[in-house]
Enzyme design. Sequence first.
Site, PDB file in Angstrom:
ATOM      1  N   GLU A   1      39.442 -72.080 114.849  1.00  9.97           N
ATOM      2  CA  GLU A   1      40.037 -73.400 115.079  1.00  9.97           C
ATOM      3  C   GLU A   1      41.261 -73.297 115.983  1.00  9.97           C
ATOM      4  O   GLU A   1      41.450 -74.108 116.896  1.00  9.97           O
ATOM      5  CB  GLU A   1      40.438 -74.058 113.747  1.00  9.97           C
ATOM      6  CG  GLU A   1      39.277 -74.271 112.804  1.00  9.97           C
ATOM      7  CD  GLU A   1      39.013 -73.094 111.877  1.00  9.97           C
ATOM      8  OE1 GLU A   1      38.462 -73.333 110.796  1.00  9.97           O
ATOM      9  OE2 GLU A   1      39.345 -71.934 112.216  1.00  9.97           O
TER      10      GLU A   1
ATOM     11  N   GLU B   1      39.472 -60.907 115.334  1.00  6.22           N
ATOM     12  CA  GLU B   1      40.212 -60.088 114.371  1.00  6.22           C
ATOM     13  C   GLU B   1      41.010 -58.994 115.069  1.00  6.22           C
ATOM     14  O   GLU B   1      40.796 -58.701 116.243  1.00  6.22           O
ATOM     15  CB  GLU B   1      39.243 -59.454 113.369  1.00  6.22           C
ATOM     16  CG  GLU B   1      38.581 -60.466 112.472  1.00  6.22           C
ATOM     17  CD  GLU B   1      37.630 -59.862 111.463  1.00  6.22           C
ATOM     18  OE1 GLU B   1      37.212 -60.603 110.566  1.00  6.22           O
ATOM     19  OE2 GLU B   1      37.283 -58.662 111.567  1.00  6.22           O
TER      20      GLU B   1
ATOM     21  N   ALA C   1      42.988 -55.062 114.028  1.00 10.67           N
ATOM     22  CA  ALA C   1      43.166 -54.021 113.015  1.00 10.67           C
ATOM     23  C   ALA C   1      44.477 -54.205 112.257  1.00 10.67           C
ATOM     24  O   ALA C   1      44.586 -53.835 111.094  1.00 10.67           O
ATOM     25  CB  ALA C   1      43.121 -52.639 113.666  1.00 10.67           C
TER      26      ALA C   1
ATOM     27  N   CYS D   1      42.174 -67.410 114.250  1.00 13.46           N
ATOM     28  CA  CYS D   1      41.057 -68.180 113.693  1.00 13.46           C
ATOM     29  C   CYS D   1      40.345 -68.952 114.798  1.00 13.46           C
ATOM     30  O   CYS D   1      40.932 -69.261 115.847  1.00 13.46           O
ATOM     31  CB  CYS D   1      41.562 -69.162 112.642  1.00 13.46           C
ATOM     32  SG  CYS D   1      42.224 -68.380 111.162  1.00 13.46           S
TER      33      CYS D   1
ATOM     34  N   CYS E   1      45.181 -73.235 109.588  1.00 14.67           N
ATOM     35  CA  CYS E   1      44.492 -74.022 110.619  1.00 14.67           C
ATOM     36  C   CYS E   1      44.555 -75.513 110.318  1.00 14.67           C
ATOM     37  O   CYS E   1      44.618 -76.328 111.241  1.00 14.67           O
ATOM     38  CB  CYS E   1      43.054 -73.553 110.782  1.00 14.67           C
ATOM     39  SG  CYS E   1      42.964 -71.994 111.688  1.00 14.67           S
TER      40      CYS E   1
ATOM     41  N   TYR F   1      46.052 -56.528 110.464  1.00 15.81           N
ATOM     42  CA  TYR F   1      46.011 -57.819 109.758  1.00 15.81           C
ATOM     43  C   TYR F   1      47.437 -58.277 109.495  1.00 15.81           C
ATOM     44  O   TYR F   1      48.276 -57.460 109.176  1.00 15.81           O
ATOM     45  CB  TYR F   1      45.292 -57.645 108.412  1.00 15.81           C
ATOM     46  CG  TYR F   1      43.792 -57.795 108.454  1.00 15.81           C
ATOM     47  CD1 TYR F   1      43.056 -57.496 109.578  1.00 15.81           C
ATOM     48  CD2 TYR F   1      43.110 -58.225 107.343  1.00 15.81           C
ATOM     49  CE1 TYR F   1      41.674 -57.626 109.587  1.00 15.81           C
ATOM     50  CE2 TYR F   1      41.726 -58.351 107.342  1.00 15.81           C
ATOM     51  CZ  TYR F   1      41.021 -58.046 108.464  1.00 15.81           C
ATOM     52  OH  TYR F   1      39.666 -58.173 108.468  1.00 15.81           O
TER      53      TYR F   1
ATOM     54  N   ASN G   1      36.718 -66.758 116.100  1.00 17.60           N
ATOM     55  CA  ASN G   1      37.726 -65.907 115.482  1.00 17.60           C
ATOM     56  C   ASN G   1      37.766 -64.561 116.194  1.00 17.60           C
ATOM     57  O   ASN G   1      36.755 -64.062 116.691  1.00 17.60           O
ATOM     58  CB  ASN G   1      37.497 -65.760 113.971  1.00 17.60           C
ATOM     59  CG  ASN G   1      36.162 -65.154 113.586  1.00 17.60           C
ATOM     60  OD1 ASN G   1      35.124 -65.471 114.163  1.00 17.60           O
ATOM     61  ND2 ASN G   1      36.180 -64.293 112.582  1.00 17.60           N
TER      62      ASN G   1
END
Length: 141
Positions: free
Chosen positions: A63, A52, A54, A61, A97, A56, A50
């Site tokens: 997968e 990430e 900032a 992910c 996913c 969002y 994963n």
Amino acid sequence: MITPALTESQQAALLQAARAARLRAYAPYSKFLVGAAVMDEQGRIHAGCNVENAAYPQGVCAEASALSAMVLAGSTQARAVLVVGTGGAWITPCGGCRQKLREFCAPDTPILTANTEALGPRYTLAQLLPESFGPDHLSAG
């Protein structure tokens, strides 16, 4: 299509790749590191973690990352998936996913779970995403 059973060595290779990928995850906000590994139709293993962001939900992910690596390597059929995380419960793919996996997996594709110490429950894609919509729906008719 019937997905062939995983051998112990294939399962071990998936587990090793997913655990190694988990350690490379970029999760400065949630601190929730996830690794995934996908075995393609040639038996090759493709790992992802994963990542990430900032802003969002602009992250990726594990997968999805592993599927992207598989496609980049020239494959479009996943024969097995293993997801590694930590926490109080076994990690399964999120809803998004599961749908991404549906693009490349048969309903009977094994989806394995694990953490840093042990393997967890095993599912099929059909168990995690019953009555799913997929590419075969678009080619009919």
